[in-house]
Design an enzyme around this catalytic site. Sequence first.
Site, short mmCIF file in Angstrom:
data_model
loop_
_atom_site.label_atom_id
_atom_site.label_comp_id
_atom_site.label_asym_id
_atom_site.label_seq_id
_atom_site.Cartn_x
_atom_site.Cartn_y
_atom_site.Cartn_z
N GLU A 46 0.66 -1.24 0.11
CA GLU A 46 0.09 -0.08 -0.03
C GLU A 46 0.98 1.36 -0.04
OE1 GLU A 46 -3.43 0.65 -0.19
OE2 GLU A 46 -3.47 -1.70 -0.52
N SER A 54 -58.28 -22.44 6.83
CA SER A 54 -58.73 -23.47 7.62
C SER A 54 -57.69 -24.07 8.29
CB SER A 54 -59.27 -24.48 6.50
OG SER A 54 -60.39 -24.17 5.68
#
Length: 661
Positions: free
Chosen positions: A115, A381
Site C-alpha cells: 500500500e 382453514s
Amino acid sequence: MAKRKPKGDVPRKRSRARRDDDDDAPTPPKRKAAWPFVLLVILAWGGIFGAIFVSRFLSELPDVQHLMVTGGPTRDVTILDDRGRLIARRGLTQGATINAAELPDYVTNAFIAIEDRRFRSHFGVDPFGMARAGVANMMAGHVVQGGSTLTQQLAKNIFLTPSRTFDRKIQEAMLAMYMESRYSKEQILTLYLNRVYFGAGVYGIEAASQKFFSKHATELGLTEAAMLAGSVKAPARYNAMADADASLARARIVLRAMQEAGFLDDSTRAQAQATRPRIVKGSGTPDSGYFADWVIARLDGFIGPSDEAVVVETSFDLETQRLAELAVREGLSNEGSRIGASQAALVAMTPDGAIRAMVGGRSYAQSSFNRAADATRQPGSAFKPFVYLAAFEHGHTPDDIMHDGPVDIRGWKPQDFEGEYQGDISLTLAFAESSNVISAMLTDEIGAKEVARTAKRLGIISPLEEVPSLALGTSGVSPLELTSAYAPFANGGEGVVPFGIVAIRTKAGKILYERKSAGLGAVMSPQNNASMTRLMVETVTTGTGKSARLEERPSAGKTGTTQDSHDAWFVGFTADLVTGVWVGNDNNAPMHKSGTLTATGGGVPAHIFHAFMENAHQGLPVRPLAGANLVADAGAAQPVSGDEDDKPGAFESLLNGIFGG
C-alpha cells in the site's frame, strides 16, 4: 527670386550637428530592471491568496487530537447448531484495538509493501508515488494506480467521503500532513490497522483475524497477513470468505511486493506462497441466516446488552435446515411459478418446541425478511383445529352429525370451497374435508371469544378478532406461532413455547444462560387430544391433505387456504417433527389454479411438507403419534350399540394400520 529650401532639411542638419556636438558629453547611467520588484509583488499577493486558500481548508479540517482514544470491540456472537457446527458469526464488526508494535514485523510490512512502500520516510504525502501513479494512469487511459499513502487513506477513512473531488483530495493531503506532525509512524500505523475495512462486515485487523482465521492478529502467519493486506484494495472481492482463491492470488502479489521491498528473501516468499491457510467458513446453509437473525434479535433478552464475545448453542440442525431449503426451493421452482406463488416459508420443530429448521423465504441473499417469524398472514382453514378443540371441550364428539349446506348466520353466509356441500356428515369428515359451513356453525354455537381463548391457550399470540369469521382463519398469524400451536396436538396435549437458544456462554466457557425444560403444562385433556389426532389423521388419509401423507410413517395435519387463494398452508406432524409451510406472495397477490395443480393448502404447501418430512425422517425409527394410544383408548371407551354398523371397528382398523397397533 531665390527658392526656399524645404522645411524638412533644416531639422535633419540640426540633428546631425547635435549628434556631432554630443560625442564628447558624459554617458547617463542606465535605468535598473523592474522585474525583481514585480516578482516580489506577485509572490506577496500569491502568499496572501494562498494563505486564504489554505485557511479555507484548514477551517474545515476536523480535530485529530484524540484519534488514539478508541472504543471497545463490538459484540462477537458465534451461533452453533445442536452438534456444535457453526451456523453463523454475527455482530463482530470491530475488534479490540491492537498496537502495531505488538504484531509480528511481517504483518505490518505486508501492508507497507503493497500500500505505501515509502511509508516510513514520507511526510504524509508521497510525491514520487503520486508521480508514478499519474504516469501509469495516463499510459493506461484510466485509473490503475493510486498515489495515496497509508496516512492519506487513514484520513479519508476516518473523516472524509469517498468522492474524488479536488477539494476532498486537498483536504486528504492536508489532513495527512497534519496527522504526521501530531503522531508517530507507529501510532499512525496502529490507527490504520485498527480502522481499515477488510470486507465481510469487519473493520480492524483483530476482527478480520478472528473472522477469517479464528485467531488473534498477533498469531497471524505470513500468508494470512498477506491475504489481509491484499484485501484492502477491494475488500468485497478479495476477502477470504468471499473468494478464497482470489484472496490467495492477491496474497501472492503482496508477497512479491514484500520481497521487492527487501522484507523477505526468495525462499521465505516461496514457502509462504505454497501455504494455504485454514479459512474459517460457517457450515451454515445459504438460508440459515433467517434463523441466525432470529437468534440475534432475542439475545439481549437473555443476557442483556454487552460487548462480550459469546457462543450461542441452539436446537437448530444444519442437515434438517438443508433439507428444508431444498424442499422450499424445489417446490417454488417446480410448482410455485405455475400457480403464481413467489414466496414460501417453513418452520420445523420438535414436539416440545425446539426449532430444527427455519426458512424465511426462497432466498436469504435476495431478501432477509423472515416470513417464517415476522410475517402475519391469514391461516384460513389451518385455524380450524382450534375451533374443533373448543367444540369438543363444549360437549361435541368427532362422531357428531351436522348438516353441511347453505347457512345464514345473522347475515353472514359462509360457503364451502367452490360451493360444494355434502349434507349430513360427521365432524370427523367435516374437518377432513374442511367444511367452512360447519366450522362457522360451531363457532357461532360456542362463541368466537371461546375459540380465540382456546387458540391463545395453545400458543397463538397475534391479536384475534372475536368475530364469526374467525372460524375461517381471518385473523393473521405467523408460520412460527401457528406451527408451535400445533405442537400440543403432537406431544400429547402439553403447551410449548418455541425456542432456539439452548445455552449462551463466553468464549472462556462461563455459562451466561442455560435453558431449563419448562413447558406450559397441559392445554387439553387426553380425550380431546385423542379426538383431534383422529381428525388430523383423517385429513391426510382421505381428506384435503392426502398429498402430505408420509408413505410409511404415521402423520397428521391440516390444510389451509384463504379467500381468493392469497395464502395456502399445510401444518402437520409426526412423532418427531411438527412442520408448518406457507406459500403465497409478498404483495398479497392471489394465486391461481394451473391444470390439476390447485392454489390450496393441499397443493404446493402439502407437497413441500411431504418432500421435506420424508427426507428429514430418514434413519429415524417409525414411531406412533402421541395421540395414537389415546385414540384407541377413546374408541374403546365409547359405548357400542347393538347395530354392527355403529361399531368403531373400521376406524380402529385404519388406526392400527397407520400406527402399527
